[in-house]
Design a protein around this motif. Structure first.
Motif, PDB file in Angstrom:
ATOM      1  N   MET A  39      -7.053  14.102  -1.015  1.00  0.00           N
ATOM      2  CA  MET A  39      -6.061  13.400  -1.830  1.00  0.00           C
ATOM      3  C   MET A  39      -6.338  11.897  -1.864  1.00  0.00           C
ATOM      4  O   MET A  39      -6.241  11.249  -2.920  1.00  0.00           O
ATOM      5  CB  MET A  39      -4.660  13.672  -1.280  1.00  0.00           C
ATOM      6  CG  MET A  39      -3.536  13.121  -2.138  1.00  0.00           C
ATOM      7  SD  MET A  39      -1.909  13.482  -1.393  1.00  0.00           S
ATOM      8  CE  MET A  39      -0.819  12.878  -2.688  1.00  0.00           C
ATOM      9  N   LEU A  40      -6.681  11.327  -0.709  1.00  0.00           N
ATOM     10  CA  LEU A  40      -7.008   9.906  -0.638  1.00  0.00           C
ATOM     11  C   LEU A  40      -8.187   9.575  -1.552  1.00  0.00           C
ATOM     12  O   LEU A  40      -8.131   8.622  -2.350  1.00  0.00           O
ATOM     13  CB  LEU A  40      -7.347   9.528   0.809  1.00  0.00           C
ATOM     14  CG  LEU A  40      -7.875   8.109   1.056  1.00  0.00           C
ATOM     15  CD1 LEU A  40      -6.777   7.071   0.849  1.00  0.00           C
ATOM     16  CD2 LEU A  40      -8.444   7.983   2.475  1.00  0.00           C
ATOM     17  N   VAL A  41      -9.247  10.366  -1.450  1.00  0.00           N
ATOM     18  CA  VAL A  41     -10.444  10.125  -2.257  1.00  0.00           C
ATOM     19  C   VAL A  41     -10.155  10.342  -3.735  1.00  0.00           C
ATOM     20  O   VAL A  41     -10.582   9.552  -4.594  1.00  0.00           O
ATOM     21  CB  VAL A  41     -11.603  11.020  -1.780  1.00  0.00           C
ATOM     22  CG1 VAL A  41     -12.760  10.975  -2.774  1.00  0.00           C
ATOM     23  CG2 VAL A  41     -12.068  10.589  -0.397  1.00  0.00           C
ATOM     24  N   SER A  42      -9.413  11.391  -4.062  1.00  0.00           N
ATOM     25  CA  SER A  42      -9.083  11.667  -5.461  1.00  0.00           C
ATOM     26  C   SER A  42      -8.281  10.529  -6.076  1.00  0.00           C
ATOM     27  O   SER A  42      -8.571  10.080  -7.194  1.00  0.00           O
ATOM     28  CB  SER A  42      -8.304  12.982  -5.567  1.00  0.00           C
ATOM     29  OG  SER A  42      -7.889  13.220  -6.903  1.00  0.00           O
ATOM     30  N   ASP A  43      -7.284  10.047  -5.350  1.00  0.00           N
ATOM     31  CA  ASP A  43      -6.470   8.947  -5.869  1.00  0.00           C
ATOM     32  C   ASP A  43      -7.293   7.682  -6.050  1.00  0.00           C
ATOM     33  O   ASP A  43      -7.084   6.912  -6.996  1.00  0.00           O
ATOM     34  CB  ASP A  43      -5.282   8.678  -4.942  1.00  0.00           C
ATOM     35  CG  ASP A  43      -4.147   9.673  -5.144  1.00  0.00           C
ATOM     36  OD1 ASP A  43      -4.283  10.561  -6.012  1.00  0.00           O
ATOM     37  OD2 ASP A  43      -3.132   9.571  -4.418  1.00  0.00           O
ATOM     38  N   GLY A  89      -5.308   5.998  -8.850  1.00  0.00           N
ATOM     39  CA  GLY A  89      -3.970   6.062  -8.263  1.00  0.00           C
ATOM     40  C   GLY A  89      -3.766   5.003  -7.193  1.00  0.00           C
ATOM     41  O   GLY A  89      -2.656   4.537  -6.957  1.00  0.00           O
ATOM     42  N   ILE A  90      -4.864   4.626  -6.540  1.00  0.00           N
ATOM     43  CA  ILE A  90      -4.878   3.493  -5.613  1.00  0.00           C
ATOM     44  C   ILE A  90      -6.094   2.629  -5.959  1.00  0.00           C
ATOM     45  O   ILE A  90      -7.045   3.101  -6.591  1.00  0.00           O
ATOM     46  CB  ILE A  90      -4.933   3.939  -4.132  1.00  0.00           C
ATOM     47  CG1 ILE A  90      -6.136   4.856  -3.877  1.00  0.00           C
ATOM     48  CG2 ILE A  90      -3.630   4.601  -3.713  1.00  0.00           C
ATOM     49  CD1 ILE A  90      -6.309   5.284  -2.440  1.00  0.00           C
ATOM     50  N   ASP A  91      -6.043   1.374  -5.566  1.00  0.00           N
ATOM     51  CA  ASP A  91      -7.111   0.432  -5.921  1.00  0.00           C
ATOM     52  C   ASP A  91      -8.172   0.297  -4.835  1.00  0.00           C
ATOM     53  O   ASP A  91      -9.281  -0.171  -5.102  1.00  0.00           O
ATOM     54  CB  ASP A  91      -6.498  -0.940  -6.209  1.00  0.00           C
ATOM     55  CG  ASP A  91      -5.485  -0.874  -7.336  1.00  0.00           C
ATOM     56  OD1 ASP A  91      -5.911  -0.742  -8.501  1.00  0.00           O
ATOM     57  OD2 ASP A  91      -4.270  -0.935  -7.052  1.00  0.00           O
ATOM     58  N   ALA A  92      -7.837   0.667  -3.613  1.00  0.00           N
ATOM     59  CA  ALA A  92      -8.772   0.607  -2.492  1.00  0.00           C
ATOM     60  C   ALA A  92      -8.323   1.620  -1.456  1.00  0.00           C
ATOM     61  O   ALA A  92      -7.154   2.018  -1.427  1.00  0.00           O
ATOM     62  CB  ALA A  92      -8.817  -0.797  -1.890  1.00  0.00           C
ATOM     63  N   ALA A  93      -9.260   2.035  -0.604  1.00  0.00           N
ATOM     64  CA  ALA A  93      -8.932   3.019   0.423  1.00  0.00           C
ATOM     65  C   ALA A  93      -9.532   2.617   1.760  1.00  0.00           C
ATOM     66  O   ALA A  93     -10.600   2.007   1.819  1.00  0.00           O
ATOM     67  CB  ALA A  93      -9.450   4.405   0.024  1.00  0.00           C
ATOM     68  N   VAL A  94      -8.826   2.972   2.822  1.00  0.00           N
ATOM     69  CA  VAL A  94      -9.273   2.769   4.202  1.00  0.00           C
ATOM     70  C   VAL A  94      -9.223   4.138   4.883  1.00  0.00           C
ATOM     71  O   VAL A  94      -8.212   4.845   4.778  1.00  0.00           O
ATOM     72  CB  VAL A  94      -8.367   1.766   4.944  1.00  0.00           C
ATOM     73  CG1 VAL A  94      -8.779   1.644   6.409  1.00  0.00           C
ATOM     74  CG2 VAL A  94      -8.396   0.406   4.263  1.00  0.00           C
ATOM     75  N   ARG A  95     -10.305   4.535   5.556  1.00  0.00           N
ATOM     76  CA  ARG A  95     -10.314   5.879   6.174  1.00  0.00           C
ATOM     77  C   ARG A  95      -9.250   6.031   7.231  1.00  0.00           C
ATOM     78  O   ARG A  95      -8.679   7.106   7.401  1.00  0.00           O
ATOM     79  CB  ARG A  95     -11.691   6.186   6.772  1.00  0.00           C
ATOM     80  CG  ARG A  95     -11.702   7.564   7.476  1.00  0.00           C
ATOM     81  CD  ARG A  95     -13.095   8.101   7.648  1.00  0.00           C
ATOM     82  NE  ARG A  95     -13.892   7.367   8.598  1.00  0.00           N
ATOM     83  CZ  ARG A  95     -13.970   7.669   9.897  1.00  0.00           C
ATOM     84  NH1 ARG A  95     -13.249   8.652  10.410  1.00  0.00           N
ATOM     85  NH2 ARG A  95     -14.743   6.954  10.687  1.00  0.00           N
ATOM     86  N   GLY A  96      -8.944   4.962   7.971  1.00  0.00           N
ATOM     87  CA  GLY A  96      -7.934   5.074   9.014  1.00  0.00           C
ATOM     88  C   GLY A  96      -8.385   6.030  10.099  1.00  0.00           C
ATOM     89  O   GLY A  96      -9.500   5.966  10.602  1.00  0.00           O
ATOM     90  N   SER A  97      -7.510   6.988  10.451  1.00  0.00           N
ATOM     91  CA  SER A  97      -7.844   7.928  11.522  1.00  0.00           C
ATOM     92  C   SER A  97      -8.186   9.323  11.005  1.00  0.00           C
ATOM     93  O   SER A  97      -8.193  10.287  11.760  1.00  0.00           O
ATOM     94  CB  SER A  97      -6.688   8.014  12.532  1.00  0.00           C
ATOM     95  OG  SER A  97      -5.506   8.501  11.912  1.00  0.00           O
ATOM     96  N   LEU A  98      -8.465   9.444   9.704  1.00  0.00           N
ATOM     97  CA  LEU A  98      -8.931  10.723   9.181  1.00  0.00           C
ATOM     98  C   LEU A  98     -10.305  11.047   9.754  1.00  0.00           C
ATOM     99  O   LEU A  98     -11.094  10.145  10.048  1.00  0.00           O
ATOM    100  CB  LEU A  98      -9.021  10.677   7.653  1.00  0.00           C
ATOM    101  CG  LEU A  98      -7.700  10.701   6.881  1.00  0.00           C
ATOM    102  CD1 LEU A  98      -7.961  10.470   5.397  1.00  0.00           C
ATOM    103  CD2 LEU A  98      -6.965  12.018   7.094  1.00  0.00           C
ATOM    104  N   PRO A  99     -10.637  12.344   9.918  1.00  0.00           N
ATOM    105  CA  PRO A  99     -11.955  12.704  10.465  1.00  0.00           C
ATOM    106  C   PRO A  99     -13.079  12.248   9.546  1.00  0.00           C
ATOM    107  O   PRO A  99     -12.987  12.350   8.317  1.00  0.00           O
ATOM    108  CB  PRO A  99     -11.884  14.232  10.570  1.00  0.00           C
ATOM    109  CG  PRO A  99     -10.786  14.647   9.637  1.00  0.00           C
ATOM    110  CD  PRO A  99      -9.802  13.529   9.646  1.00  0.00           C
ATOM    111  N   ALA A 100     -14.142  11.724  10.157  1.00  0.00           N
ATOM    112  CA  ALA A 100     -15.234  11.134   9.382  1.00  0.00           C
ATOM    113  C   ALA A 100     -15.916  12.156   8.489  1.00  0.00           C
ATOM    114  O   ALA A 100     -16.146  11.899   7.302  1.00  0.00           O
ATOM    115  CB  ALA A 100     -16.247  10.495  10.335  1.00  0.00           C
TER     116      ALA A 100
END
Length: 254
Positions: A61-65, A70-81
């Motif tokens: 969902m993060l990557v799709s957005d 849907g979003i202008d930038a993304a940070v992986r945070g604590s999602l699995p690499a």
């Protein structure tokens, strides 16, 4: 007409409280959306600019957005690499990712460093691509565009081990073709004047990054992916917080 507020997404796979607190503490002039599995965040973030987006596959969902705007930038945070970066590669149509980390020493010296992924930077061509793209990032952040290339030993070590010899030969070639300086194994010299430092390979680069950030009282601000046309800042799940990565993503939106 007032410009639309930018949106940054950040992933939650574990340590939900750490990610949400980072989002609330970041103080960026963007809305922040935390992507996570249903029920992971038990309480409201309590911050007007932070909200939760739930999905059984938050990395997708993060990557799709990100890809659809849907979003202008993304940070992986604590999602699995693995799952997150595989989704990013597939969506961006690339077979590999190139990441360049913004690091800071305990003394406050900021510099760019690559490769930091264990599967990155193994060939001369890989390193030259990082040099070329890293200079653009250095210019963006007001860092020196001088590039230092590291290898596995000093010139006096030639002949001790074939792998070290190859490392130094590759570094000499990268330095010549990339208008850079070969600092041998002397990272302590390279840091004095270089805004971008290139490690011999992804394993040694990852070890330097982890040693500085997790043992050496330094800071990791995140690692932007530089071979896609979207802003994606990679992070480590071991990071104490993600404030710096969110600030880095916000700065890339300016």
């Amino acid at each position: 007409m007032q410009a639309a507020v930018k949106k940054i997404g950040i992933g939650i796979g574990s340590d939900a409280e750490k990610v949400v607190e980072s989002a609330c503490r970041a103080g960026v002039s963007c809305d922040i959306i935390c992507y996570t599995r249903p029920g992971t965040v038990k309480v409201s973030p309590g911050c007007s600019r932070v909200r939760i987006a739930e999905s059984e596959t938050p990395e997708a969902m993060l990557v799709s957005d990100l890809m659809t705007g849907g979003i202008d930038a993304a940070v992986r945070g604590s999602l699995p690499a693995n799952a997150t970066l595989q989704a990013l590669k597939a969506a961006a149509g690339v077979d590999h990712l190139e990441r360049i980390a913004l690091l800071e020493t305990a003394g406050g010296k900021k510099f760019l460093f690559a490769p930091v992924g264990i599967d990155e930077g193994w060939t001369v061509a890989d390193k030259l691509a990082l040099v070329r793209k890293g200079r653009l990032v250095a210019r963006r952040f007001g860092l020196s565009e001088k590039v230092g290339i590291l290898s596995g030993g000093r010139f006096g070590d030639v002949g001790r081990d074939a792998r070290v010899d190859r490392s130094m030969a590759d570094a000499e070639l990268v330095a010549r073709l990339g208008d850079a300086v070969h600092y041998e194994i002397l990272i302590e010299d390279a840091i004095e004047s270089c805004g971008l430092i290139i490690a011999p390979d992804g394993i040694s680069g990852n070890l330097v990054f982890r040693t500085l950030a997790f043992l050496g009282a330094g800071h990791a601000h995140g690692a932007p992916v530089v071979n896609i046309d979207k802003i994606f800042v990679d992070t480590s799940r071991a990071s104490p917080d993600y404030t710096n990565a969110l600030l880095l993503a916000a700065s890339l939106l300016e």
